[in-house]
Write a protein that holds these residues in place. Structure first.
Motif, PDB file in Angstrom:
ATOM      1  N   UNK A  55      32.324  37.835  44.664  1.00 22.75           N
ATOM      2  CA  UNK A  55      33.483  37.115  45.171  1.00 22.75           C
ATOM      3  C   UNK A  55      34.563  36.983  44.099  1.00 22.75           C
ATOM      4  N   UNK A  56      34.085  36.943  42.885  1.00 23.83           N
ATOM      5  CA  UNK A  56      35.046  36.796  41.791  1.00 23.83           C
ATOM      6  C   UNK A  56      34.798  37.941  40.814  1.00 23.83           C
TER       7      UNK A  56
ATOM      8  N   UNK B  26      41.265  34.243  44.384  1.00 22.88           N
ATOM      9  CA  UNK B  26      40.919  35.640  44.661  1.00 22.88           C
ATOM     10  C   UNK B  26      41.361  35.992  46.088  1.00 22.88           C
ATOM     11  N   UNK B  27      41.396  37.238  46.368  1.00 22.36           N
ATOM     12  CA  UNK B  27      41.759  37.689  47.727  1.00 22.36           C
ATOM     13  C   UNK B  27      42.987  38.569  47.744  1.00 22.36           C
TER      14      UNK B  27
END
Lengths: 831, 361
Positions: free
Chosen positions: A53-54, A100-101
């Motif tokens: 996710x990171x 994030x994203x």
């Protein structure tokens, strides 16, 4: 070449002059509305949930890369989107910051003015192309890109990448082809980044060149549920694959290529292309470059024929191949057509396949080329195998088509026909009819006719037979059937109803008539004609005419009358018909029939012609003169027929007198009296000598007078001769009859005074052997005339005649006692 | 069975911002009580051809859960500046409704469709509660069609005959989509059709609050101020619903300060926001009003009186709330103590109360 481009990402500042997701930069030539649509279609990235996710910078490299090809507002666009982690990219050595994203989408638009949207490259060939950027632009204006350079993708590379999962090649291509044809879009599950692109490359390179640019795809999408704008997208198991049941198979096809068993490809194109892939990239490229058109089914058939892949075809591929077979045959490429058909399965069950075979059969039958028969046989053998379950409304083949199937194949149809249950016979027969098998071979037709005769009682067979009869080309077969029925009926009368049924049918009766017309054997012909008459009584004259010559030749003319039934002809008309049938053959009727006709005449009044005249006329030509001139009844009827006399009064009277002289057993008293009445009527009419002459018109008479030497003509002498004959024939009945006739004539009608004067003048000159008509006939007739009438007669006489008239009346008065009128006349009253 | 042919769906294409996709034909069925989907228990919606299919919104043609019509639908739109915590709020609110509020009221929460279940169970919950990390930035609806799909759940409160069912439809949005009127109108049109509005204000993006904070290392970037966003929202609501000037908007507005845990140092200890509550199983109307009044004055102090004046003049029903979805300010995207929500259900319960959708005691 000039390609507009744009970057979309989350950045501190972009075209919207704020922070967040927006266009970081774009070529000035892109309109705002197009930019918005570009963002909607090409921007965005949802990372797989099974990846960090990171992620650290080096981990980002393992994230899937989206290369997407999809037109926007009609403009072909290819974009690359990569996951870049945090919202705000580091600048000036600072680390990235924010949540994030974030992603970086680089979009490249096709050169709208160029024929090749991407400079001759397939969109997938821009995979890892050198122009892609993942860094923000320092300026919001991006210069257009010049000529695009390909990336790392080519057919060889794609096949190498996919070697570990080559069993899926066909299934993936199959799904993509179906998707291009409007089928469910394909969601391909593949975790490997390079292989994801290789799958798209495989599809792109395998497609026909004209279809490949139309493939919309994405080498990765994190939200496959929303990838409606591409027909092929790749995703990973870490993404949302929870499609609803109703979506799977209808709206989306999910192919997880990590699975062991790929679904079986349905399209021949996919199967053949996959087999070509096994031969290498060059073989594949060479094969797909060949011309193809139409649906993917058709293209598959074209590819298979071109590359020898027909053997890979399944039953559902047969229709497309057969379509090509017809085209090859039509183009004269018979070898190719035959090679294809020989490789196809020997049995066909699906409706589309059977229709395809029927089309091949129809085409082959319609041509005259030498190999056509082989092709027709190939097709027909499949069709026969499928009988009696062929689909309806197949392409109809005329039995007299230039090419007919070989006897061996036709024999197989016959075997199937003979082997069918009695109740199931109609179907193969009907199918044979539609395929033009009936009527194409004489020997076969005979066998078929035999089968139809055997199963004639089956309503379906009978209906088929009537259908056959409706077409001229089947005339021989139908006749063969009817002949078969007839033979059975002649051999066994219990079979007669079946023949009667055939003859009574309006469709079959012409065949029966034709068949009957050809039959020369009396017994058979008699049955035919008798059945015809039973079915339609108006056919009797024709039946008699048809049968008479055969009967005469066979010496069975006396049996002709059986056509009228057991008792033979009854009415005068029937007798006449029978006699006329002989007359037409210029043959005398049997004596028995003549006698029966005369006997029939004896029962008919001469006064009321109920057909006697016509029968006597028929007799005149149907019987020898020797026989007739001895026959008073015939002569009597001849006299009737010649009324008024056309042969001269004296001659006519001779006929009558001859008949009248016959004994009573040969001419009944009743007929005798009628004949006498007729003669007296004629005698009164004959008093008008001028009127009695014109058997021909006055004009004809004038012509005759000019041509012929003027023969001395003495009407009075002829009248006298005639009356004398009548007196000799009828004797005492004659004056009475003449008196009766004169009485009636003098009592009413035009010129009655003239008749009286003429009778007086003529009768006065007749010799005594004419019956003393002045006294025996005229005297009683004038007894009841009024004085005025008697004076009218007198006035028509010349002076000596008037004197004689008065003296004669006085003499009659004194001899017989005058009537009241005569007495008054003699007293001078009534003037 | 021959399926009905697919046809271009203009409405769905408009919703997704793409050319009309080929979809099944949308059929609007009307029962004797009006438009209805006639979904029967244990029976799927069927197409005219007889095949099982799905119900869709008759207006925008987006998917609806199979049994959506069995309860009243309450649509809540979440509005806020970027990084205000909208996604976090929705995720935690759903979790709280399911695990704490529902049981307290003797009810439950059920996620209604696949999209919601996937997003909640596969994305939001694992990230927040398992990994204890913050959510990724919500992408603009302009580039992510999935953002346009709401989270749909059914909240049942009360037992047996007193049970009340409400379909709660939460529309999340990227802050970017709410910052300009044109984007708001295009990408977040649903806002104007919502039954209730939650305006999430990030106190950490208020200059007056930022100035009073001691630790400013983890502050989000400043974006549009709440007053501007509220003005834009009100204008759009009036235009879309045809509400004339001088008449108030009758959609409940919950002015909600997110990240309220960060306000502990700024507000007094006895601020009603931080008072404990008893598990009564009923909505505390008086307590909610007290919190609202107190926060109203606090917000007025930070943003100026004009904000509250605008709220009162434009919205007939409005209240102020303070919530914290995470319970602490994450450091480098991580929660040190896990998710510890505070009062996240208050705006939702207040709206249910306003709609009279709460069970009577």
């Amino acid at each position: 070449m000039s390609h507009l481009q744009a970057y979309h990402t989350s950045c501190r500042e972009g075209l919207e002059r704020r922070s967040g997701f927006q266009f970081n930069a774009a070529s000035p030539g892109i309109e705002p509305d197009l930019l918005r649509q570009l963002a909607s279609s090409h921007a965005g990235y949802q990372p797989p949930r099974d990846l960090p996710r990171e992620p650290a910078a080096e981990q980002l490299l393992s994230f899937p890369v989206t290369l997407k090809s999809c037109a926007v507002a009609g403009v072909p666009v290819v974009s690359q989107t990569v996951y870049v982690g945090r919202e705000f990219r580091g600048r000036d050595g600072e680390p990235d910051s924010g949540r994030f994203g974030n992603y970086f989408s680089h979009m490249v638009l096709a050169d709208r003015a160029a024929a090749e949207p991407f400079d001759g490259l397939l969109p997938i060939e821009l995979w890892r192309a050198p122009h892609w950027r993942i860094e923000e632009s320092s300026s919001t204006d991006l210069p257009p890109l010049a000529v695009l350079q390909p990336g790392a993708c080519d057919p060889q590379w794609a096949l190498e990448q996919l070697a570990p999962c080559s069993s899926w090649l066909a299934a993936v291509l199959d799904g993509a082809l179906a998707a291009l044809e409007g089928g469910p879009r394909v969601v391909l599950v593949e975790a490997d980044v390079e292989r994801a692109a290789a799958w798209v490359a495989w599809v792109s390179y395998s497609l026909p060149p004209d279809l490949a640019p139309a493939l919309t795809f994405s080498t990765f999408t994190g939200q496959p549920r929303h990838a409606h704008d591409v027909r092929l997208c790749v995703t990973t198991r870490g993404c949302d694959l929870a499609f609803a049941e109703h979506e799977l198979g209808r709206e989306v096809l999910v192919l997880d290529v990590s699975g062991e068993r790929p679904p079986s490809p349905r399209l021949l194109y996919a199967t053949v292309a996959a087999s070509l892939a096994a031969q290498g990239a060059d073989a594949l490229a060479a094969a797909v470059r060949g011309a193809s058109d139409g649906s993917v089914q058709r293209r598959g058939a074209q590819l298979a024929v071109r590359c020898g892949g027909v053997g890979l075809a399944l039953s559902e591929h047969v229709p497309s191949l057969l379509e090509l077979v017809v085209e090859h045959a039509a183009a004269g490429r018979w070898d190719t057509a035959l090679q294809v058909t020989e490789q196809l399965p020997p049995r066909a069950e699906q409706e589309a396949s059977l229709r395809g075979w029927a089309a091949v059969h129809a085409y082959a039958r319609s041509t005259t080329a030498e190999p056509a028969r082989r092709l027709a046989d190939q097709a027909l053998s499949r069709l026969i195998e499928a009988m009696p379950n062929l689909p309806g409304e197949l392409e109809r083949v005329a039995p007299d088509s230039p090419t007919s199937p070989s006897p061996a194949v036709l024999a197989r149809w016959l075997e199937r026909l003979d082997g069918s249950e009695e109740s199931e016979c109609a179907a193969p027969l009907k199918e044979g009819l539609e395929l033009g098998l009936i009527g194409c071979n004489v020997a076969l037709d005979r066998r078929v006719a035999g089968t139809i005769v055997e199963r004639f009682d089956d309503p379906a067979v009978f209906q088929l037979l009537t259908t056959l009869a409706g077409e001229l080309s089947n005339a021989d077969l139908v006749e063969e059937v009817v002949a078969g029925l007839a033979r059975a009926a002649f051999a066994d009368r219990r079979e007669l109803p079946r023949l009667q049924k055939a003859i009574a049918d309006p469709d079959l009766s012409p065949a029966a008539e034709r068949l009957a017309a050809r039959t020369e054997e009396f017994d058979e012909r008699f049955v035919w004609e008798r059945l015809r008459v039973e079915a339609d009584s108006s056919a009797l004259p024709d039946a008699l005419s048809s049968l008479a010559p055969i009967a005469i030749r066979a010496g069975r003319d006396s049996e002709m009358k059986a056509l009228f039934g057991r008792s033979g002809p009854v009415s005068l008309e029937e007798h006449e018909l029978l006699l006329r049938s002989f007359e037409r053959c210029r043959q005398f009727a049997p004596a028995e029939d003549v006698d029966r006709s005369i006997a029939a005449l004896a029962n008919v009044s001469l006064a009321a012609d109920g057909g006697g005249s016509a029968l006597s006329e028929a007799l005149r030509t149907a019987a020898p003169v020797e026989r007739l001139r001895e026959e008073p009844l015939f002569l009597a009827w001849q006299a009737v027929r010649m009324t008024p006399p056309s042969v001269g009064f004296a001659e006519w009277c001779q006929w009558v007198a001859y008949a009248a002289a016959a004994p009573v057993e040969r001419l009944s008293d009743e007929r005798h009296a009628e004949l006498c009445q007729l003669a007296s009527s004629m005698a009164v009419q004959a008093l008008d000598f001028d009127a009695m002459l014109p058997a021909a018109s006055s004009k004809q008479r004038a012509v005759a007078d000019d041509r012929l030497p003027s023969a001395p003509h003495d009407p009075l002498a002829e009248y006298g001769a005639g009356v004398r004959s009548l007196y000799e024939g009828f004797r005492e009945r004659w004056p009475q009859a003449l008196c009766h006739e004169l009485t009636n004539r003098l009592a009413k009608g035009r010129d009655r005074a003239w008749v009286g004067a003429a009778a007086f003048s003529v009768f006065a000159t007749l010799p005594a052997e004419t019956g003393e008509l002045l006294e025996t006939a005229l005297a009683p007739a004038v007894q009841r005339l009024s004085p005025r009438r008697l004076h009218a007669i007198e006035e028509l006489l010349d002076e000596p005649g008037q004197l004689a008239w008065e003296r004669w009346l006085e003499r009659c008065h004194s001899a017989n006692g005058a009537g009241h009128g005569v007495s008054r006349f003699l007293r001078g009253e009534g003037r | 069975m021959t399926r009905c042919p697919r046809e271009p769906d203009e409405e769905l294409g408009r919703l997704r911002g793409i050319a009309a996709p080929e979809e099944g034909r949308v059929t609007v069925r009307k029962g004797h009580l009006g438009q209805a989907f006639t979904v029967k228990a244990r029976q799927p919606v069927r197409c005219q051809c007889g095949a099982a299919t799905r119900p869709v919104c008759p207006s925008c043609h987006s998917n609806l859960p199979q049994r959506f019509t069995e309860a009243d639908a309450r649509t809540m739109a979440l509005v806020g500046t970027p990084a205000a915590g909208k996604s976090h709020y929705i995720a935690v609110a759903l979790h709280e409704l399911e695990h704490r509020v529902g049981p307290k009221y003797g009810g439950s929460l059920m996620l209604l469709d696949d999209t919601t279940r996937h997003r909640v169970e596969k994305v939001l919950m694992p990230r927040l509660f398992d990994e204890q990390g913050v959510l990724e930035a919500t992408q603009s609806a302009a580039g992510n069609a999935g953002v346009r799909e709401p989270l749909v759940s059914r909240l049942t409160l009360g037992r047996a005959k007193q049970a009340r069912h409400s379909n709660l439809v939460f529309f999340d949005a990227a802050g970017e989509d709410l910052q300009t009127l044109s984007v708001l109108e295009r990408e977040a049109r649903y806002v104007t059709q919502s039954d209730g509005l939650i305006l999430l204000i990030d106190p950490l993006q208020i200059a007056a609050v930022r100035d009073e904070l001691d630790d400013r290392s983890q502050l989000p970037p400043m974006s549009a101020d709440p007053y501007t966003m509220l003005g834009r929202l009100a204008a759009l609501m009036r235009e879309a619903r045809g509400i004339p000037a001088g008449r108030q908007i009758e959609v409940p507005l919950a002015v909600t300060l997110s990240k309220s845990d960060m306000l502990r140092g700024l507000l007094s200890e006895d601020h009603p926001l931080f008072r404990g509550r008893t598990a009564s199983g009923t909505f505390d109307v008086a307590g909610s009003r007290m919190v609202s009044e107190q926060l109203r004055s606090d917000v007025a102090g930070w943003l100026g009186e004009r904000f509250d004046t605008f709220v009162k003049s434009e919205f007939r029903w409005a209240a102020y709330f303070g919530v914290s979805a995470l319970g602490e300010n994450p450091v480098d995207g991580r929660l040190r103590n896990g998710v510890a929500p505070q009062r996240v259900e208050d705006p939702i319960l207040w709206m249910l109360h306003a709609w009279e959708a709460l069970p009577t005691s």
